[in-house]
Design an enzyme around this catalytic site. Sequence first.
Site, PDB file in Angstrom:
ATOM      1  N   LYS A  65       0.781  -1.139   0.295  1.00  9.55           N
ATOM      2  CA  LYS A  65      -0.275   0.240   0.018  1.00  9.55           C
ATOM      3  C   LYS A  65       0.858   1.540  -0.013  1.00  9.55           C
ATOM      4  O   LYS A  65       0.085   1.855  -0.678  1.00  9.55           O
ATOM      5  CB  LYS A  65      -0.986   0.417   1.863  1.00  9.55           C
ATOM      6  CG  LYS A  65      -0.093  -0.024   2.493  1.00  9.55           C
ATOM      7  CD  LYS A  65      -0.688  -0.234   3.736  1.00  9.55           C
ATOM      8  CE  LYS A  65      -1.754  -1.229   4.296  1.00  9.55           C
ATOM      9  NZ  LYS A  65      -0.834  -2.591   4.241  1.00  9.55           N
ATOM     10  N   HIS A 194       0.467  -4.135  14.730  1.00 14.01           N
ATOM     11  CA  HIS A 194       0.729  -2.906  14.585  1.00 14.01           C
ATOM     12  C   HIS A 194       0.381  -1.609  15.520  1.00 14.01           C
ATOM     13  O   HIS A 194      -0.384  -1.148  15.024  1.00 14.01           O
ATOM     14  CB  HIS A 194      -0.064  -2.562  12.653  1.00 14.01           C
ATOM     15  CG  HIS A 194       0.809  -1.504  11.738  1.00 14.01           C
ATOM     16  ND1 HIS A 194       1.356  -0.095  12.289  1.00 14.01           N
ATOM     17  CD2 HIS A 194       1.083  -1.302  10.535  1.00 14.01           C
ATOM     18  CE1 HIS A 194       1.702   0.735  11.100  1.00 14.01           C
ATOM     19  NE2 HIS A 194       1.765  -0.263  10.361  1.00 14.01           N
ATOM     20  N   GLU A 268       6.154  -6.012   8.785  1.00  9.66           N
ATOM     21  CA  GLU A 268       5.236  -5.245   6.992  1.00  9.66           C
ATOM     22  C   GLU A 268       5.549  -3.860   7.180  1.00  9.66           C
ATOM     23  O   GLU A 268       5.309  -3.185   6.958  1.00  9.66           O
ATOM     24  CB  GLU A 268       3.502  -5.568   7.458  1.00  9.66           C
ATOM     25  CG  GLU A 268       2.874  -6.943   8.338  1.00  9.66           C
ATOM     26  CD  GLU A 268       2.111  -6.230   8.437  1.00  9.66           C
ATOM     27  OE1 GLU A 268       0.955  -5.258   8.650  1.00  9.66           O
ATOM     28  OE2 GLU A 268       1.367  -7.518   8.351  1.00  9.66           O
TER      29      GLU A 268
HETATM   30  N1  PLP Z   1       1.232  -3.269   7.357  1.00 13.97           N
HETATM   31  C1  PLP Z   1      -0.234  -2.645   7.757  1.00 13.97           C
HETATM   32  C2  PLP Z   1      -1.250  -3.750   8.097  1.00 13.97           C
HETATM   33  C3  PLP Z   1      -0.960  -1.378   7.478  1.00 13.97           C
HETATM   34  O1  PLP Z   1      -1.864  -0.644   7.777  1.00 13.97           O
HETATM   35  C4  PLP Z   1       0.406  -0.345   7.258  1.00 13.97           C
HETATM   36  C5  PLP Z   1      -0.186   0.988   7.114  1.00 13.97           C
HETATM   37  O2  PLP Z   1      -1.005   2.006   7.387  1.00 13.97           O
HETATM   38  C6  PLP Z   1       1.690  -0.970   7.411  1.00 13.97           C
HETATM   39  C7  PLP Z   1       1.991  -2.356   7.188  1.00 13.97           C
HETATM   40  C8  PLP Z   1       3.115  -0.212   7.137  1.00 13.97           C
HETATM   41  O3  PLP Z   1       3.216   0.371   8.364  1.00 13.97           O
HETATM   42  P1  PLP Z   1       4.313   1.576   7.711  1.00 13.97           P
HETATM   43  O4  PLP Z   1       3.942   2.698   7.213  1.00 13.97           O
HETATM   44  O5  PLP Z   1       4.870   1.838   9.512  1.00 13.97           O
HETATM   45  O6  PLP Z   1       5.333   1.041   7.514  1.00 13.97           O
END
Ligand code: PLP
Length: 448
Positions: A65, A194, A268
């Site tokens: 994402k 998270h 992640e």
């Molecule tokens: N995993 C999930 C389920 C998320 O919703 C997100 C970000 O919203 C991430 C990983 C990525 O995390 P980060 O933005 O801290 O790298």
Amino acid sequence: MKVANLDERIHVLDNSSNVMTVINEIAESGLQEEAFYVLDVGDIVKKHQIWKELLPRVEPFYAVKCNDSLTVLEVLASLGTGFDCASKGEISKVLSIGVDPSRIIFANPAKPASHIRHAAAVGVDITTVDNESELHKLKKIHPNAKVVIRIRCDAEVSQCPLGMKFGCDPNYEAPNLLRLSRMLDLDVIGISFHVGSGCQDPPVFYRAIRHVRTLFDLSKDLGFKPYLVDIGGGYPGDTGTSIAKIAEVINSAIDEFFNTDDVQIIAEPGRFFVASAFTLATAIHSKRSVRNDKISPNSVTNNMYYINDGVYGSFNCILYDHQHVVPTPLKNGCGKLIPSSIWGPTCDGLDQVVENVLLHDMDLGDWIIFKNMGAYTLPVASPFNGFPIPKVHVVVDENIWLLLKDLLPLTDDHFVIGNTPANLQLGLDIGGSKVDDWTSPPMGLSTS
Ligand code: PLP
């Protein structure tokens, strides 16, 4: 591995070139009007090395994402990361570059039924859940799913908190979800969390991993064989930031709670891998100099600059990701510093990129650079008001290119070789590259 998408060829830089020289050459060519990105593949490779050094027991599953550029996905796939996908579309994109479904976690605790059906059909089995109805849904649509219960454990400070939407209470709800999974005969393989994106509270990882340990023990008591600890995201990615402190906390929590080889620990990370890899170049197309004759006759009290990307494009990160973006004029200015604001190109008053910054006087056609623009920018950008989303020019240092070549699946087709910059500029294609990838190609690219 299939041949790379031609829109995102990687241009190999010789020793005399780097991201800034490329930006300079494109901007100074006089042919480039639109905003553009330069993606430095080497930056992603270096981040991967840092991750491996600082978090050797944690396998990164890149959060698609954050930036779903095909090059980003292919480079990370070639380095061996897994992927965190939130939807059917993201799963398809990752599978299309040849990633094995077992390297994907469907990490969205609230999934539309059709997306679950798709995951089941293509063999993506690992998925996160934080509520009862999702368990019932899985039982019906994907009974062979490998369930990961997502708990809530929020950082005290983070750029984008997530706990208000996702994650069940580790003390009350998670045990109930484990019991329900048992009743439904679903296979719980682990626990995830998270702490919030852009976490500024490293000790939260200790608290969260301690909860995971407790829930591992409970799930074993219930007859499950849990083996997956998913420590989510939250890692910084801008130039000058470091994951050292967070890594220290994570490593010592792993040593304390999971000092055993039969547990797989994944994370992640999104912004960690991509934030600093993307630099955005924008051009000033309009300018309004505000004067106040009462204060000082004829002298400019502040400048308003209008650039060719705004909050409906790349700078949506200001609204959605709470980013603070830092403008750097490409040319060194001179004279006095003037209070200035920077605005996007649309007709919306909300479209402000920088509210107040001291800048030397600039002109139409001058360029302003924004570093650290890789996270939560491009995938969210829209062409609102008819302004295009900036193109990405992908570059890689010669030495890193040699490394990546050896780490195939990236094929030679991915790289631009055999075209001189002059040929590209003239629209001649002698080496198989797609010339219109480059609105105005940079000089200094390796031709061998
Ligand atoms: N995993 C999930 C389920 C998320 O919703 C997100 C970000 O919203 C991430 C990983 C990525 O995390 P980060 O933005 O801290 O790298």
